[in-house]
Write a protein that holds these residues in place. Structure first.
Motif, PDB file in Angstrom:
ATOM      1  N   ARG A 258      60.212  27.598  32.322  1.00 27.15           N
ATOM      2  CA  ARG A 258      61.588  27.511  33.457  1.00 27.15           C
ATOM      3  C   ARG A 258      61.994  28.908  32.746  1.00 27.15           C
ATOM      4  NH1 ARG A 258      65.574  22.870  33.126  1.00 27.15           N
ATOM      5  NH2 ARG A 258      66.875  23.705  35.037  1.00 27.15           N
ATOM      6  N   GLN A 264      55.377  32.469  34.318  1.00 25.91           N
ATOM      7  CA  GLN A 264      55.355  31.455  36.152  1.00 25.91           C
ATOM      8  C   GLN A 264      54.193  31.941  36.326  1.00 25.91           C
ATOM      9  OE1 GLN A 264      59.694  32.150  37.327  1.00 25.91           O
ATOM     10  NE2 GLN A 264      60.201  30.573  36.033  1.00 25.91           N
TER      11      GLN A 264
ATOM     12  N   ALA B   9      36.571  -1.184  26.766  1.00 23.63           N
ATOM     13  CA  ALA B   9      37.880  -1.017  27.807  1.00 23.63           C
ATOM     14  C   ALA B   9      38.837  -1.538  26.867  1.00 23.63           C
ATOM     15  CB  ALA B   9      38.312  -0.938  29.250  1.00 23.63           C
ATOM     16  N   PRO B 521      64.681  30.834  40.363  1.00 23.11           N
ATOM     17  CA  PRO B 521      63.966  31.332  40.023  1.00 23.11           C
ATOM     18  C   PRO B 521      62.220  30.445  39.566  1.00 23.11           C
ATOM     19  CG  PRO B 521      64.800  32.977  38.644  1.00 23.11           C
ATOM     20  CD  PRO B 521      65.477  32.124  39.526  1.00 23.11           C
ATOM     21  N   PHE B 522      63.654  29.123  39.200  1.00 23.21           N
ATOM     22  CA  PHE B 522      62.332  27.842  38.565  1.00 23.21           C
ATOM     23  C   PHE B 522      62.500  26.820  39.369  1.00 23.21           C
ATOM     24  CE2 PHE B 522      62.499  23.789  37.176  1.00 23.21           C
ATOM     25  CZ  PHE B 522      60.892  23.951  36.424  1.00 23.21           C
ATOM     26  N   PHE B 525      59.518  28.744  41.821  1.00 27.89           N
ATOM     27  CA  PHE B 525      58.785  28.374  41.145  1.00 27.89           C
ATOM     28  C   PHE B 525      58.402  27.394  41.659  1.00 27.89           C
ATOM     29  CE2 PHE B 525      56.946  27.052  37.481  1.00 27.89           C
ATOM     30  CZ  PHE B 525      55.789  27.259  37.549  1.00 27.89           C
ATOM     31  N   LEU B 532      51.515  24.939  47.276  1.00 23.66           N
ATOM     32  CA  LEU B 532      50.387  25.341  46.897  1.00 23.66           C
ATOM     33  C   LEU B 532      49.731  24.082  46.229  1.00 23.66           C
ATOM     34  CD1 LEU B 532      48.710  28.088  46.378  1.00 23.66           C
ATOM     35  CD2 LEU B 532      49.061  27.914  44.008  1.00 23.66           C
ATOM     36  N   VAL B 536      46.510  22.972  48.640  1.00 25.56           N
ATOM     37  CA  VAL B 536      45.180  22.947  48.149  1.00 25.56           C
ATOM     38  C   VAL B 536      44.778  21.563  48.724  1.00 25.56           C
ATOM     39  CG1 VAL B 536      44.144  22.902  46.114  1.00 25.56           C
ATOM     40  CG2 VAL B 536      45.222  24.935  46.296  1.00 25.56           C
ATOM     41  N   VAL B 539      43.610  21.118  52.516  1.00 24.19           N
ATOM     42  CA  VAL B 539      42.116  21.912  52.278  1.00 24.19           C
ATOM     43  C   VAL B 539      41.007  20.999  51.799  1.00 24.19           C
ATOM     44  CG1 VAL B 539      40.921  23.616  51.168  1.00 24.19           C
ATOM     45  CG2 VAL B 539      42.967  23.931  52.310  1.00 24.19           C
ATOM     46  N   LEU B 540      41.674  20.676  51.247  1.00 18.64           N
ATOM     47  CA  LEU B 540      40.056  19.937  50.092  1.00 18.64           C
ATOM     48  C   LEU B 540      40.487  18.051  50.863  1.00 18.64           C
ATOM     49  CD1 LEU B 540      42.167  19.728  45.755  1.00 18.64           C
ATOM     50  CD2 LEU B 540      39.834  20.307  47.302  1.00 18.64           C
ATOM     51  N   ARG B 547      33.330  16.862  56.211  1.00 12.27           N
ATOM     52  CA  ARG B 547      31.202  16.579  55.301  1.00 12.27           C
ATOM     53  C   ARG B 547      30.971  15.240  56.184  1.00 12.27           C
ATOM     54  NH1 ARG B 547      32.471  16.904  49.340  1.00 12.27           N
ATOM     55  NH2 ARG B 547      31.463  15.127  49.270  1.00 12.27           N
TER      56      ARG B 547
END
Lengths: 295, 685
Positions: A258, A264, B9, B521-522, B525, B532, B536, B539-540, B547
């Motif tokens: 943060r 980051q 288990a 910013p956080f 981010f 992102l 990802v 795309v996977l 396939r």
């Protein structure tokens, strides 16, 4: 198929439990504690950041506020010197403690205000019972609106000797529960006992509150506690977690992410790299095989 | 029923839970607090109510003791005295826990002790009196003159003891009431009990009369209602009895005030009589006389009763302890209020004025004197001033008198303080003080506070001369340096001159430091991270779908497949499959003697071919479902396809050898399907 689903659910449960344990705690005054005795509400609503080494207060600005809440370990000379330097540089230090070890810091700072570690009750004007007195912050003080009423939870009293400004006291019906039985006994006398006082250090200010519980989740919404906390925080608030407050590992990661732009950026790059590797793993593996097999 | 999860288990799970619980143990803590939602309520009565209850109990006990003594019920009186002691002890304990001075506490403790002691003495004397009276009457009846005289003396002593104990009790109870009032206790009920005590005191002579030995002269007791001023009606009461304490009824009793007869009353059957009269004059003394009509028995003269002072035309004087004063001084104003004949007038209110404005009031003491402390406030007019005392009597007649006082103006020092740096969004707390040049703090002064020369607010100084104000920052207050100052403007000609503070510079910080708390910013981010991760994941998923997935073989045949689903009437795409190319790996498997794998290959190739022929195949379909759907869509391939599916099932699930001949048969069937579909396609327009 069914067995596989059960195992998958079991695995997810385990992951959640471990992750939860690494992100949450039930320790007193922990910013990662969402229960009544934690300070997660304050920490997240006021953007309180932990400080892990009280000697290294250089990262704080002079206009910032250092919160010291219910320390359970004594302050060393070096740590006291760090706090004193921060104070004299114009910082504000808020010591909130009742039966902890904040006196080691206050004595080290030669503070005119120390904590008398005797339970303080109030015979009238309390929240549910006498151990939770409702006190009024003196309206002329810097931290009060017209009638700021704070609800305390098993507070102690302050000892004020010397030049300090008392900003809040109990009513005349406050009393020290000397034997700790929560009943007003024969030798326990009523009187007005100070609970919040401040003193100046250079350009800075030391504020001592004889109850750390006004900021816990269970008490923050009581009375004007939340508003009062907002008023005493100036600049960026920092929380000393080096004296007994638990910050769980994932919360440390969270705070680090943060507040550190470099971290980051590094994390973004790491995710991109991992994603790229995952997507292009076949061509990469094929190319590596070819390189191994030779031309 | 068999558990679907293996015991290993479960064991691992239990180990992990134990480890997690171990991690969750609380660190050693010195914290003392309670969950506010689980607090146990305190059930306490407010202190004032408790004190009120105890004082009420004291009053009730006093009343009861007096009544019991009056009724000669000494046992009950003794029990009530114990209760009084209990109330008294509890009251002392409660008051001792209050934050009162030791002197006040001692005063209260002593007062309560005196009351207890008086009530004990009263009870003792009353009991003794009762015993002596029995003995006296017995001796009198038996003609034992020696003992009669002796017991009469004892009776007389007890009678005096009762009177004196009762008077002390009344006085101490009154004094205790004052002590309680000084402590801020509501003594309404207590005062009522004292009044009742007074009534009973007056009636007590009926029960415990004076016996004069050796004489058979009648006794006469006079009492008068107290309180009242000139013109008030006073009720005189008498109690008349003979030498044996028997009431004398229908007797004529004269009442005198200051020696002058004011009236006559006749006694009733119980020997009592009353007379109302408005008494004038100061400090009159009343008495009553009974002269028997037959003249055989001696006359009886009552006790004397002092009546309250009355007033006619009072005189008021005023003095001040200095001729000159300045702000901060306290001028003592004093004097007295007397009746025209010089008698004192206590308890009267005298108003004090300064230059015609009322400054306060004082109440005259027992000796008629009064005193008042006149504070010279900041807004007190400077220069020559007249201090006046004024009194208005009950008839509306006013008196006033005055003295000159010279007030000199002095300067004052005003300071202002504020935090050096504040956030733009925070309120600005301004504090300061106003002190006169003689060092006195200025109380009650209005202070004007300016922010950059604009009036931002008004505050008032407290007893210590301090003032404070929280100013909400304007959104127009730009970040940077600003100046604040304050001023005191009492106006022209006041005891304190105007004052202004110096300028105090503060720095207003801008918005919260961008990124200082890591907020935007956080968020950016975190948003980028989520996007992102989503990309990802997308795309996977896409890669996985491209396939393709092989259907898992299964023996279970689902009957939930929508068999009636209509086949869309869409012309099949042009077949671009080459059987020769597709069958190469199958032939390789046959050559390698992998007949089962070869058969699987034929089955999947049949699916592919059928899909090209327009059959909607889904991965979740079983071979039988596929056969059913395909046969419905393309009845022409039903027969060869059923052979392929049957061989496939045999190759997949049947134990034992799988012959090459069956594979070759399946290949022929596949070729037949292929040909059929190609023909079909060719026929499609």
């Amino acid at each position: 198929m069914r067995k596989r689903m059960l195992l998958l659910a079991f695995g997810c449960l385990l992951v959640l439990m471990v992750a939860g344990r690494l992100f949450f705690t039930n320790a007193d005054f922990s910013p990662g504690n969402p229960l009544w005795n934690g300070i997660s509400s304050l920490a997240f609503s006021r953007n309180v950041r932990p400080i892990y080494d009280i000697k290294g207060l250089q990262s704080m600005d002079p206009g910032d506020t250092l919160l010291i809440i219910g320390p359970s370990r004594n302050y060393s000379d070096d740590e006291t010197a760090g706090v004193l330097a921060f104070l004299q540089g114009g910082g504000r230090v808020v010591v909130m403690d009742d039966f902890g070890d904040a006196n080691s810091l206050l004595y080290g700072l030669s503070s005119p205000v120390t904590i008398d570690r005797v339970p303080l009750c109030q015979y009238e004007d309390f929240y549910v019972n006498q151990s939770c007195p409702i006190i009024t912050v003196i309206p002329t003080s810097s931290y009060s609106s017209n009638a700021t009423k704070l609800v305390l939870n098993h507070p102690a009293a302050l000892k004020v000797n010397g030049s300090a400004l008392i900003m809040a006291s109990t009513s005349k019906y406050g009393w020290l529960d000397v034997n700790g039985d929560s009943y007003l006994n024969r030798n326990e006398r009523m009187g007005s006992y100070p609970v919040i006082a401040s003193s100046a250090y250079g350009q800075g200010e030391l504020l001592v509150i004889s109850d750390p519980d006004i900021c816990i989740n269970g008490m923050l919404a009581k009375g004007d506690n939340d508003e009062f906390m907002a008023r005493i925080i100036r600049g960026s608030p920092w929380l000393d977690v080096s004296h007994g407050i638990e910050v769980v590992p994932l919360l440390r990661v969270y705070y680090a992410l943060r507040s550190d732009p470099k971290l980051q950026a590094f994390t973004v790059l790491l995710i991109l790299a991992c994603g790229g590797l995952l997507i292009f793993r076949r061509p990469l593996i094929g190319r590596i095989k070819k390189l191994r097999e030779g031309p | 029923m068999r558990c679907p999860v293996s015991p290993v288990a479960i064991r691992i799970f239990l180990y992990l839970v134990t480890i997690l619980l171990g991690l969750s143990l609380l660190a050693g803590s010195q914290v003392m607090h309670e969950d506010p939602s689980l607090l146990v309520p305190s059930r306490v009565k407010p202190i004032d109510d408790q004190i009120s209850t105890l004082v009420g109990g004291l009053a009730m006990s006093m009343d009861s003791i007096s009544a019991d003594i009056h009724a000669k019920n000494y046992t009950l009186a003794g029990q009530e005295l114990s209760r009084f002691r209990q109330y008294s002890g509890n009251l002392k304990l409660l008051v001792s826990q209050l934050n009162i001075s030791d002197r006040n506490y001692t005063e209260l403790e002593n007062s309560l002790g005196y009351i207890q002691s008086d009530m004990g003495a009263l009870l003792e004397y009353a009991e003794q009196y009762n015993r002596s009276l029995s003995l006296y009457n017995g001796s009198l009846a038996g003609g034992d003159s020696a003992n009669t005289s002796k017991y009469a003396s004892e009776l007389q002593a007890d009678y005096i003891g009762i009177g004196s104990a009762y008077n002390r009790l009344y006085a101490n109870a009154t004094s205790t009431g004052e002590v309680l009032e000084n402590l801020g206790v509501n003594t309404y009920r207590y005062r009522g009990a004292i009044d009742s005590l007074n009534e009973q005191l007056n009636q007590l002579v009926d029960t415990y009369g004076e016996v004069v030995p050796g004489e058979r002269s009648p006794s006469l007791w006079l009492s008068a209602s107290t309180g009242g001023v000139q013109g008030d009606t006073i009720r005189f009461k008498v109690a008349l009895g003979d030498g044996n304490r028997s009431p004398i009824s229908n007797a004529r009793v004269d009442v005198f005030v200051n020696g002058s007869r004011i009236g006559t009353m006749m006694t009733g059957p119980n020997g009592n009589g009353s007379l109302d009269h408005a008494v004038a004059g100061d400090h009159p003394v009343a008495n009553a006389v009974y002269v028997p009509a037959d003249g055989t028995t001696p006359a009886a003269y009552s006790n004397e009763v002092a009546l309250p002072a009355n007033t006619k035309s009072p005189a008021l004087t005023i003095n001040i302890d200095r001729n000159e004063a300045q702000f901060g001084d306290i001028v003592n104003v004093f004097g007295d209020l007397k009746a025209i004949n010089g008698a004192f007038l206590p308890g009267k209110t005298v108003d004090i004025f300064a230059n015609g404005a009322r400054a306060g009031s004082a109440v005259t003491h027992d000796d008629g004197s009064y005193s008042f402390s006149l504070m010279i406030t900041p807004y007190f007019p400077a220069g020559q001033c007249v201090v006046q005392a004024a009194y208005q009597d009950d008839n509306g007649k006013s008196l006033s008198t005055g003295k000159p006082l010279n007030i000199s103006a002095i300067s004052a020092e005003l300071t202002v303080l504020a935090p050096p740096i504040i956030n733009r969004t925070d309120p600005l707390q301004v504090n300061g003080s106003l002190m006169a040049s003689n060092g006195a703090p200025v109380e009650g002064a209005k202070i004007l506070i300016y922010f950059d020369d604009m009036l931002a607010g008004i505050s008032q100084t407290d007893r210590s001369g301090l003032y404070g104000l929280s100013i909400g920052m304007s959104k127009n207050a730009l970040p940077g340096d600003h100046a604040i100052h304050s001023s005191f403007e009492p106006g022209e000609g006041k005891a304190l001159l105007a004052a202004s503070s110096g300028f105090h510079h503060i720095s207003v910080a801008g918005e919260n430091r961008p990124g200082g708390n890591g907020e935007w910013p956080f968020i950016a981010f975190a948003g980028a991270g989520i996007l992102l991760a989503g990309a990802v994941l997308g795309v996977l998923l896409l890669a996985t779908r491209l396939r393709g997935r092989k259907p898992a073989p299964s023996l279970q045949i689902s009957h939930e497949v929508s068999r009636n689903r209509p086949v869309p009437d869409v012309p099949p795409e042009m077949c671009i499959l080459s059987l020769e190319t597709e069958i190469v790996p199958i032939n390789a498997d046959i050559y390698a003697d992998c007949n089962r794998r070869a058969q699987r290959g034929i089955y999947f190739l049949a699916i592919k071919v059928a899909k090209f022929g327009g059959v909607r195949f889904m991965d979740s379909m079983t071979p039988r479902e596929f056969l059913s759907i395909a046969s419905r869509s393309l009845p022409a391939i039903s027969s060869p396809l059923s052979i392929i599916v049957g061989s496939y099932e045999k190759s997949a699930y049947a134990p034992g050898n799988f012959e090459k001949a069956e594979v070759y048969l399946a290949i022929d069937c596949l070729k037949e399907i292929f040909v059929t579909l190609r023909i079909g396609l060719a026929e499609t327009p």
